[in-house]
Design an enzyme around this catalytic site. Structure first.
Site, PDB file in Angstrom:
ATOM      1  N   HIS A 243     -14.532   1.406   0.011  1.00 60.33           N
ATOM      2  CA  HIS A 243     -13.443   0.473   0.329  1.00 60.33           C
ATOM      3  C   HIS A 243     -12.259   1.178   0.961  1.00 60.33           C
ATOM      4  O   HIS A 243     -11.174   0.605   1.050  1.00 60.33           O
ATOM      5  CB  HIS A 243     -12.993  -0.272  -0.939  1.00 60.33           C
ATOM      6  CG  HIS A 243     -14.015  -1.250  -1.435  1.00 60.33           C
ATOM      7  ND1 HIS A 243     -13.960  -1.802  -2.690  1.00 60.33           N
ATOM      8  CD2 HIS A 243     -15.130  -1.765  -0.851  1.00 60.33           C
ATOM      9  CE1 HIS A 243     -14.982  -2.626  -2.859  1.00 60.33           C
ATOM     10  NE2 HIS A 243     -15.714  -2.614  -1.753  1.00 60.33           N
TER      11      HIS A 243
ATOM     12  N   TYR B 197       0.828  -1.225   0.000  1.00 63.87           N
ATOM     13  CA  TYR B 197       0.000   0.000   0.000  1.00 63.87           C
ATOM     14  C   TYR B 197       0.854   1.264   0.000  1.00 63.87           C
ATOM     15  O   TYR B 197       0.474   2.283  -0.586  1.00 63.87           O
ATOM     16  CB  TYR B 197      -1.005  -0.033   1.154  1.00 63.87           C
ATOM     17  CG  TYR B 197      -2.152  -0.968   0.832  1.00 63.87           C
ATOM     18  CD1 TYR B 197      -2.185  -2.278   1.309  1.00 63.87           C
ATOM     19  CD2 TYR B 197      -3.160  -0.558  -0.040  1.00 63.87           C
ATOM     20  CE1 TYR B 197      -3.215  -3.139   0.960  1.00 63.87           C
ATOM     21  CE2 TYR B 197      -4.190  -1.420  -0.397  1.00 63.87           C
ATOM     22  CZ  TYR B 197      -4.204  -2.715   0.089  1.00 63.87           C
ATOM     23  OH  TYR B 197      -5.201  -3.570  -0.291  1.00 63.87           O
TER      24      TYR B 197
HETATM   25  C1  BV8 Z   1     -17.936  -7.902   3.056  1.00 64.73           C
HETATM   26  C2  BV8 Z   1      -9.388  -2.968  -1.139  1.00 64.73           C
HETATM   27  C3  BV8 Z   1     -19.192  -8.546   4.954  1.00 64.73           C
HETATM   28  C4  BV8 Z   1      -8.848  -1.704  -1.623  1.00 64.73           C
HETATM   29  C5  BV8 Z   1     -11.030  -4.423  -2.064  1.00 64.73           C
HETATM   30  C6  BV8 Z   1     -19.776 -14.742  -2.179  1.00 64.73           C
HETATM   31  C7  BV8 Z   1     -20.885 -13.988  -2.463  1.00 64.73           C
HETATM   32  C8  BV8 Z   1     -20.993 -12.680  -2.013  1.00 64.73           C
HETATM   33  C9  BV8 Z   1     -19.964 -12.102  -1.288  1.00 64.73           C
HETATM   34  C10 BV8 Z   1     -18.869 -12.848  -1.035  1.00 64.73           C
HETATM   35  C11 BV8 Z   1     -18.759 -14.165  -1.441  1.00 64.73           C
HETATM   36  N1  BV8 Z   1     -17.573 -14.623  -1.013  1.00 64.73           N
HETATM   37  C12 BV8 Z   1     -16.924 -13.640  -0.333  1.00 64.73           C
HETATM   38  C13 BV8 Z   1     -17.701 -12.566  -0.339  1.00 64.73           C
HETATM   39  C14 BV8 Z   1     -17.422 -11.292   0.245  1.00 64.73           C
HETATM   40  C15 BV8 Z   1     -16.353 -10.533  -0.506  1.00 64.73           C
HETATM   41  C16 BV8 Z   1     -16.420 -10.677  -2.009  1.00 64.73           C
HETATM   42  O1  BV8 Z   1     -17.213 -10.030  -2.655  1.00 64.73           O
HETATM   43  N2  BV8 Z   1     -15.570 -11.547  -2.558  1.00 64.73           N
HETATM   44  C17 BV8 Z   1     -15.586 -11.749  -4.001  1.00 64.73           C
HETATM   45  C18 BV8 Z   1     -14.159 -11.974  -4.494  1.00 64.73           C
HETATM   46  C19 BV8 Z   1     -16.513 -12.921  -4.298  1.00 64.73           C
HETATM   47  N3  BV8 Z   1     -16.563  -9.142  -0.161  1.00 64.73           N
HETATM   48  C20 BV8 Z   1     -16.038  -8.655   0.969  1.00 64.73           C
HETATM   49  O2  BV8 Z   1     -15.335  -9.290   1.719  1.00 64.73           O
HETATM   50  C21 BV8 Z   1     -16.437  -7.237   1.319  1.00 64.73           C
HETATM   51  N4  BV8 Z   1     -16.883  -7.208   2.676  1.00 64.73           N
HETATM   52  O3  BV8 Z   1     -18.614  -8.589   2.334  1.00 64.73           O
HETATM   53  O4  BV8 Z   1     -18.146  -7.771   4.392  1.00 64.73           O
HETATM   54  C22 BV8 Z   1     -19.248  -8.246   6.388  1.00 64.73           C
HETATM   55  C23 BV8 Z   1     -20.490  -8.163   6.989  1.00 64.73           C
HETATM   56  C24 BV8 Z   1     -20.560  -7.886   8.334  1.00 64.73           C
HETATM   57  C25 BV8 Z   1     -19.401  -7.687   9.076  1.00 64.73           C
HETATM   58  C26 BV8 Z   1     -18.153  -7.767   8.457  1.00 64.73           C
HETATM   59  C27 BV8 Z   1     -18.069  -8.054   7.112  1.00 64.73           C
HETATM   60  C28 BV8 Z   1     -15.249  -6.287   1.213  1.00 64.73           C
HETATM   61  C29 BV8 Z   1     -14.852  -6.112  -0.207  1.00 64.73           C
HETATM   62  C30 BV8 Z   1     -13.753  -5.044  -0.312  1.00 64.73           C
HETATM   63  C31 BV8 Z   1     -12.454  -5.716  -0.567  1.00 64.73           C
HETATM   64  N5  BV8 Z   1     -11.440  -4.710  -0.858  1.00 64.73           N
HETATM   65  N6  BV8 Z   1     -10.001  -3.637  -2.248  1.00 64.73           N
HETATM   66  C32 BV8 Z   1      -7.772  -1.919  -2.601  1.00 64.73           C
HETATM   67  O5  BV8 Z   1      -6.777  -2.611  -2.294  1.00 64.73           O
HETATM   68  O6  BV8 Z   1      -7.918  -1.352  -3.678  1.00 64.73           O
HETATM   69  S1  BV8 Z   1     -11.811  -5.054  -3.407  1.00 64.73           S
HETATM   70  C33 BV8 Z   1     -11.107  -4.544  -4.867  1.00 64.73           C
HETATM   71  O7  BV8 Z   1     -12.012  -5.009  -5.897  1.00 64.73           O
HETATM   72  C34 BV8 Z   1     -11.041  -3.050  -5.065  1.00 64.73           C
HETATM   73  O8  BV8 Z   1     -11.661  -2.302  -4.040  1.00 64.73           O
HETATM   74  C35 BV8 Z   1     -11.832  -2.848  -6.340  1.00 64.73           C
HETATM   75  O9  BV8 Z   1     -12.397  -1.619  -6.384  1.00 64.73           O
HETATM   76  C36 BV8 Z   1     -12.823  -3.921  -6.206  1.00 64.73           C
HETATM   77  C37 BV8 Z   1     -13.650  -4.241  -7.419  1.00 64.73           C
HETATM   78  O10 BV8 Z   1     -12.793  -4.354  -8.514  1.00 64.73           O
HETATM   79  P1  BV8 Z   1     -13.064  -3.361  -9.760  1.00 64.73           P
HETATM   80  O11 BV8 Z   1     -12.996  -1.964  -9.263  1.00 64.73           O
HETATM   81  O12 BV8 Z   1     -14.327  -3.793 -10.427  1.00 64.73           O
HETATM   82  O13 BV8 Z   1     -11.800  -3.613 -10.649  1.00 64.73           O
HETATM   83  P2  BV8 Z   1     -11.582  -4.831 -11.655  1.00 64.73           P
HETATM   84  O14 BV8 Z   1     -10.154  -4.830 -12.055  1.00 64.73           O
HETATM   85  O15 BV8 Z   1     -12.196  -6.077 -11.075  1.00 64.73           O
HETATM   86  O16 BV8 Z   1     -12.483  -4.436 -12.922  1.00 64.73           O
HETATM   87  C38 BV8 Z   1     -12.161  -3.298 -13.682  1.00 64.73           C
HETATM   88  C39 BV8 Z   1     -13.258  -3.132 -14.723  1.00 64.73           C
HETATM   89  O17 BV8 Z   1     -13.001  -1.936 -15.456  1.00 64.73           O
HETATM   90  C40 BV8 Z   1     -13.313  -4.272 -15.736  1.00 64.73           C
HETATM   91  O18 BV8 Z   1     -14.658  -4.637 -15.947  1.00 64.73           O
HETATM   92  C41 BV8 Z   1     -12.727  -3.648 -17.004  1.00 64.73           C
HETATM   93  O19 BV8 Z   1     -13.330  -4.162 -18.171  1.00 64.73           O
HETATM   94  C42 BV8 Z   1     -13.090  -2.198 -16.820  1.00 64.73           C
HETATM   95  N7  BV8 Z   1     -12.174  -1.261 -17.488  1.00 64.73           N
HETATM   96  C43 BV8 Z   1     -10.829  -1.379 -17.648  1.00 64.73           C
HETATM   97  N8  BV8 Z   1     -10.358  -0.278 -18.297  1.00 64.73           N
HETATM   98  C44 BV8 Z   1     -11.435   0.532 -18.528  1.00 64.73           C
HETATM   99  C45 BV8 Z   1     -12.583  -0.087 -18.011  1.00 64.73           C
HETATM  100  N9  BV8 Z   1     -13.811   0.466 -18.106  1.00 64.73           N
HETATM  101  C46 BV8 Z   1     -13.900   1.673 -18.712  1.00 64.73           C
HETATM  102  N10 BV8 Z   1     -12.844   2.329 -19.231  1.00 64.73           N
HETATM  103  C47 BV8 Z   1     -11.605   1.790 -19.159  1.00 64.73           C
HETATM  104  N11 BV8 Z   1     -10.563   2.460 -19.677  1.00 64.73           N
END
Ligand code: BV8
Length: 229
Positions: A109, A56
């Site tokens: 986040h 970070y």
């Molecule tokens: C929680 C930290 C509960 C910051 C991040 C099963 C079902 C449901 C949920 C879960 C499950 N299993 C586990 C979970 C929970 C889990 C989760 O969702 N896991 C996933 C993997 C299944 N979620 C959590 O744990 C969350 N907390 O649920 O808490 C709780 C309840 C009570 C008490 C306590 C807890 C917490 C989630 C946060 C995790 N932290 N990051 C950092 O380091 O940055 S997540 C990380 O992914 C980032 O924050 C990021 O923002 C986030 C999402 O990613 P994207 O932003 O979408 O980025 P990505 O690369 O994936 O996609 C980019 C997109 O842009 C693409 O589509 C691409 O095509 C597009 N793109 C690219 N270039 C361009 C573009 N578009 C336009 N123009 C361009 N030029």
């Protein structure tokens, strides 16, 4: 957009891609070279504090080398000019929305430019390294600062405020997110349930594309200004 008063906008890493910040799940994504379990979880921080703090530190330092792009600037313009309710909910931890001038903004986040004290829970703006034993400004504890980042398994910030905004939204727009991470990936369904129109602006279809009323594919720096203006 005459019948629309309240807008919620969700942004993800894709809106910052053209500013030069890596996305997470694309080619060359941030997580390559690092398994997310090794970096973005409380367990990883406990197990390998120096690796996580350094990861970070590097991303915080990189912010000084990048700038908002036309997508950030268009959203800031909309924020200034829109007379109804508007909330930009970003999953991003960079400060590009703020630097473009957005005000009605929240980081669900967390933020790279903020520190969280593990001893007293104090959150405060912070731009330096967390490896240098800096004291917490509130409780004075050394080596208790961690990135003010929501790790997997931790509760995102301001969920009540987000849920209220989604329930009152007439329009929900998702920009630059893969729809891979919850609860953010479920916002489109919540907005639809409450009667909002839904629009996805993304480089490629996200995991939840089929939930949107309308999808426009392309780079955010082109799509967002065209939508705003
Ligand atoms: C929680 C930290 C509960 C910051 C991040 C099963 C079902 C449901 C949920 C879960 C499950 N299993 C586990 C979970 C929970 C889990 C989760 O969702 N896991 C996933 C993997 C299944 N979620 C959590 O744990 C969350 N907390 O649920 O808490 C709780 C309840 C009570 C008490 C306590 C807890 C917490 C989630 C946060 C995790 N932290 N990051 C950092 O380091 O940055 S997540 C990380 O992914 C980032 O924050 C990021 O923002 C986030 C999402 O990613 P994207 O932003 O979408 O980025 P990505 O690369 O994936 O996609 C980019 C997109 O842009 C693409 O589509 C691409 O095509 C597009 N793109 C690219 N270039 C361009 C573009 N578009 C336009 N123009 C361009 N030029």
């Amino acid at each position: 957009m005459s019948e629309i008063r309240n807008i919620v906008i969700l942004t993800g890493a894709g809106i910052s891609a053209e500013s030069g910040l890596n996305t997470f799940r694309g080619p060359g994504g941030l997580w390559e070279g690092h398994r997310v379990e090794d970096i973005c979880t409380p367990e990883a921080l406990a197990r390998n504090r120096e690796l996580v703090l350094d990861f970070y530190d590097q991303r915080r330092a990189a912010l000084g080398t990048v700038h908002p792009n036309p997508a950030h600037e268009a959203l800031a313009r909309l924020d200034r000019e829109w007379r109804g309710d508007l909330l930009i909910v970003t999953q991003n931890v960079d400060d590009l929305h703020e630097r473009a001038g957005a005000k009605r903004l929240l980081h669900m986040h967390g933020e790279l430019m903020s520190a969280l004290c593990e001893q007293c829970g104090h959150r405060a703006g912070y731009g330096g390294s967390m490896l240098d034993g800096t004291l917490c400004g509130a409780c004075g504890t050394a080596d208790a600062l961690r990135p003010d980042i929501v790790f997997f398994g931790e509760m995102p910030y301001e969920m009540d405020r987000i849920d209220t905004a989604l329930a009152q939204a007439d329009l929900f727009v998702s920009i630059g997110t893969s729809g891979a991470v919850y609860p953010a990936a479920g916002f489109v369904r919540s907005a639809r349930y409450h009667g909002a129109r839904t629009l996805e602006l993304n480089l490629e279809p996200s995991a939840g594309s089929y939930d949107f009323d309308e999808r426009r594919m392309g780079p955010a720096s082109v799509l967002v200004p065209a939508w705003v203006d």
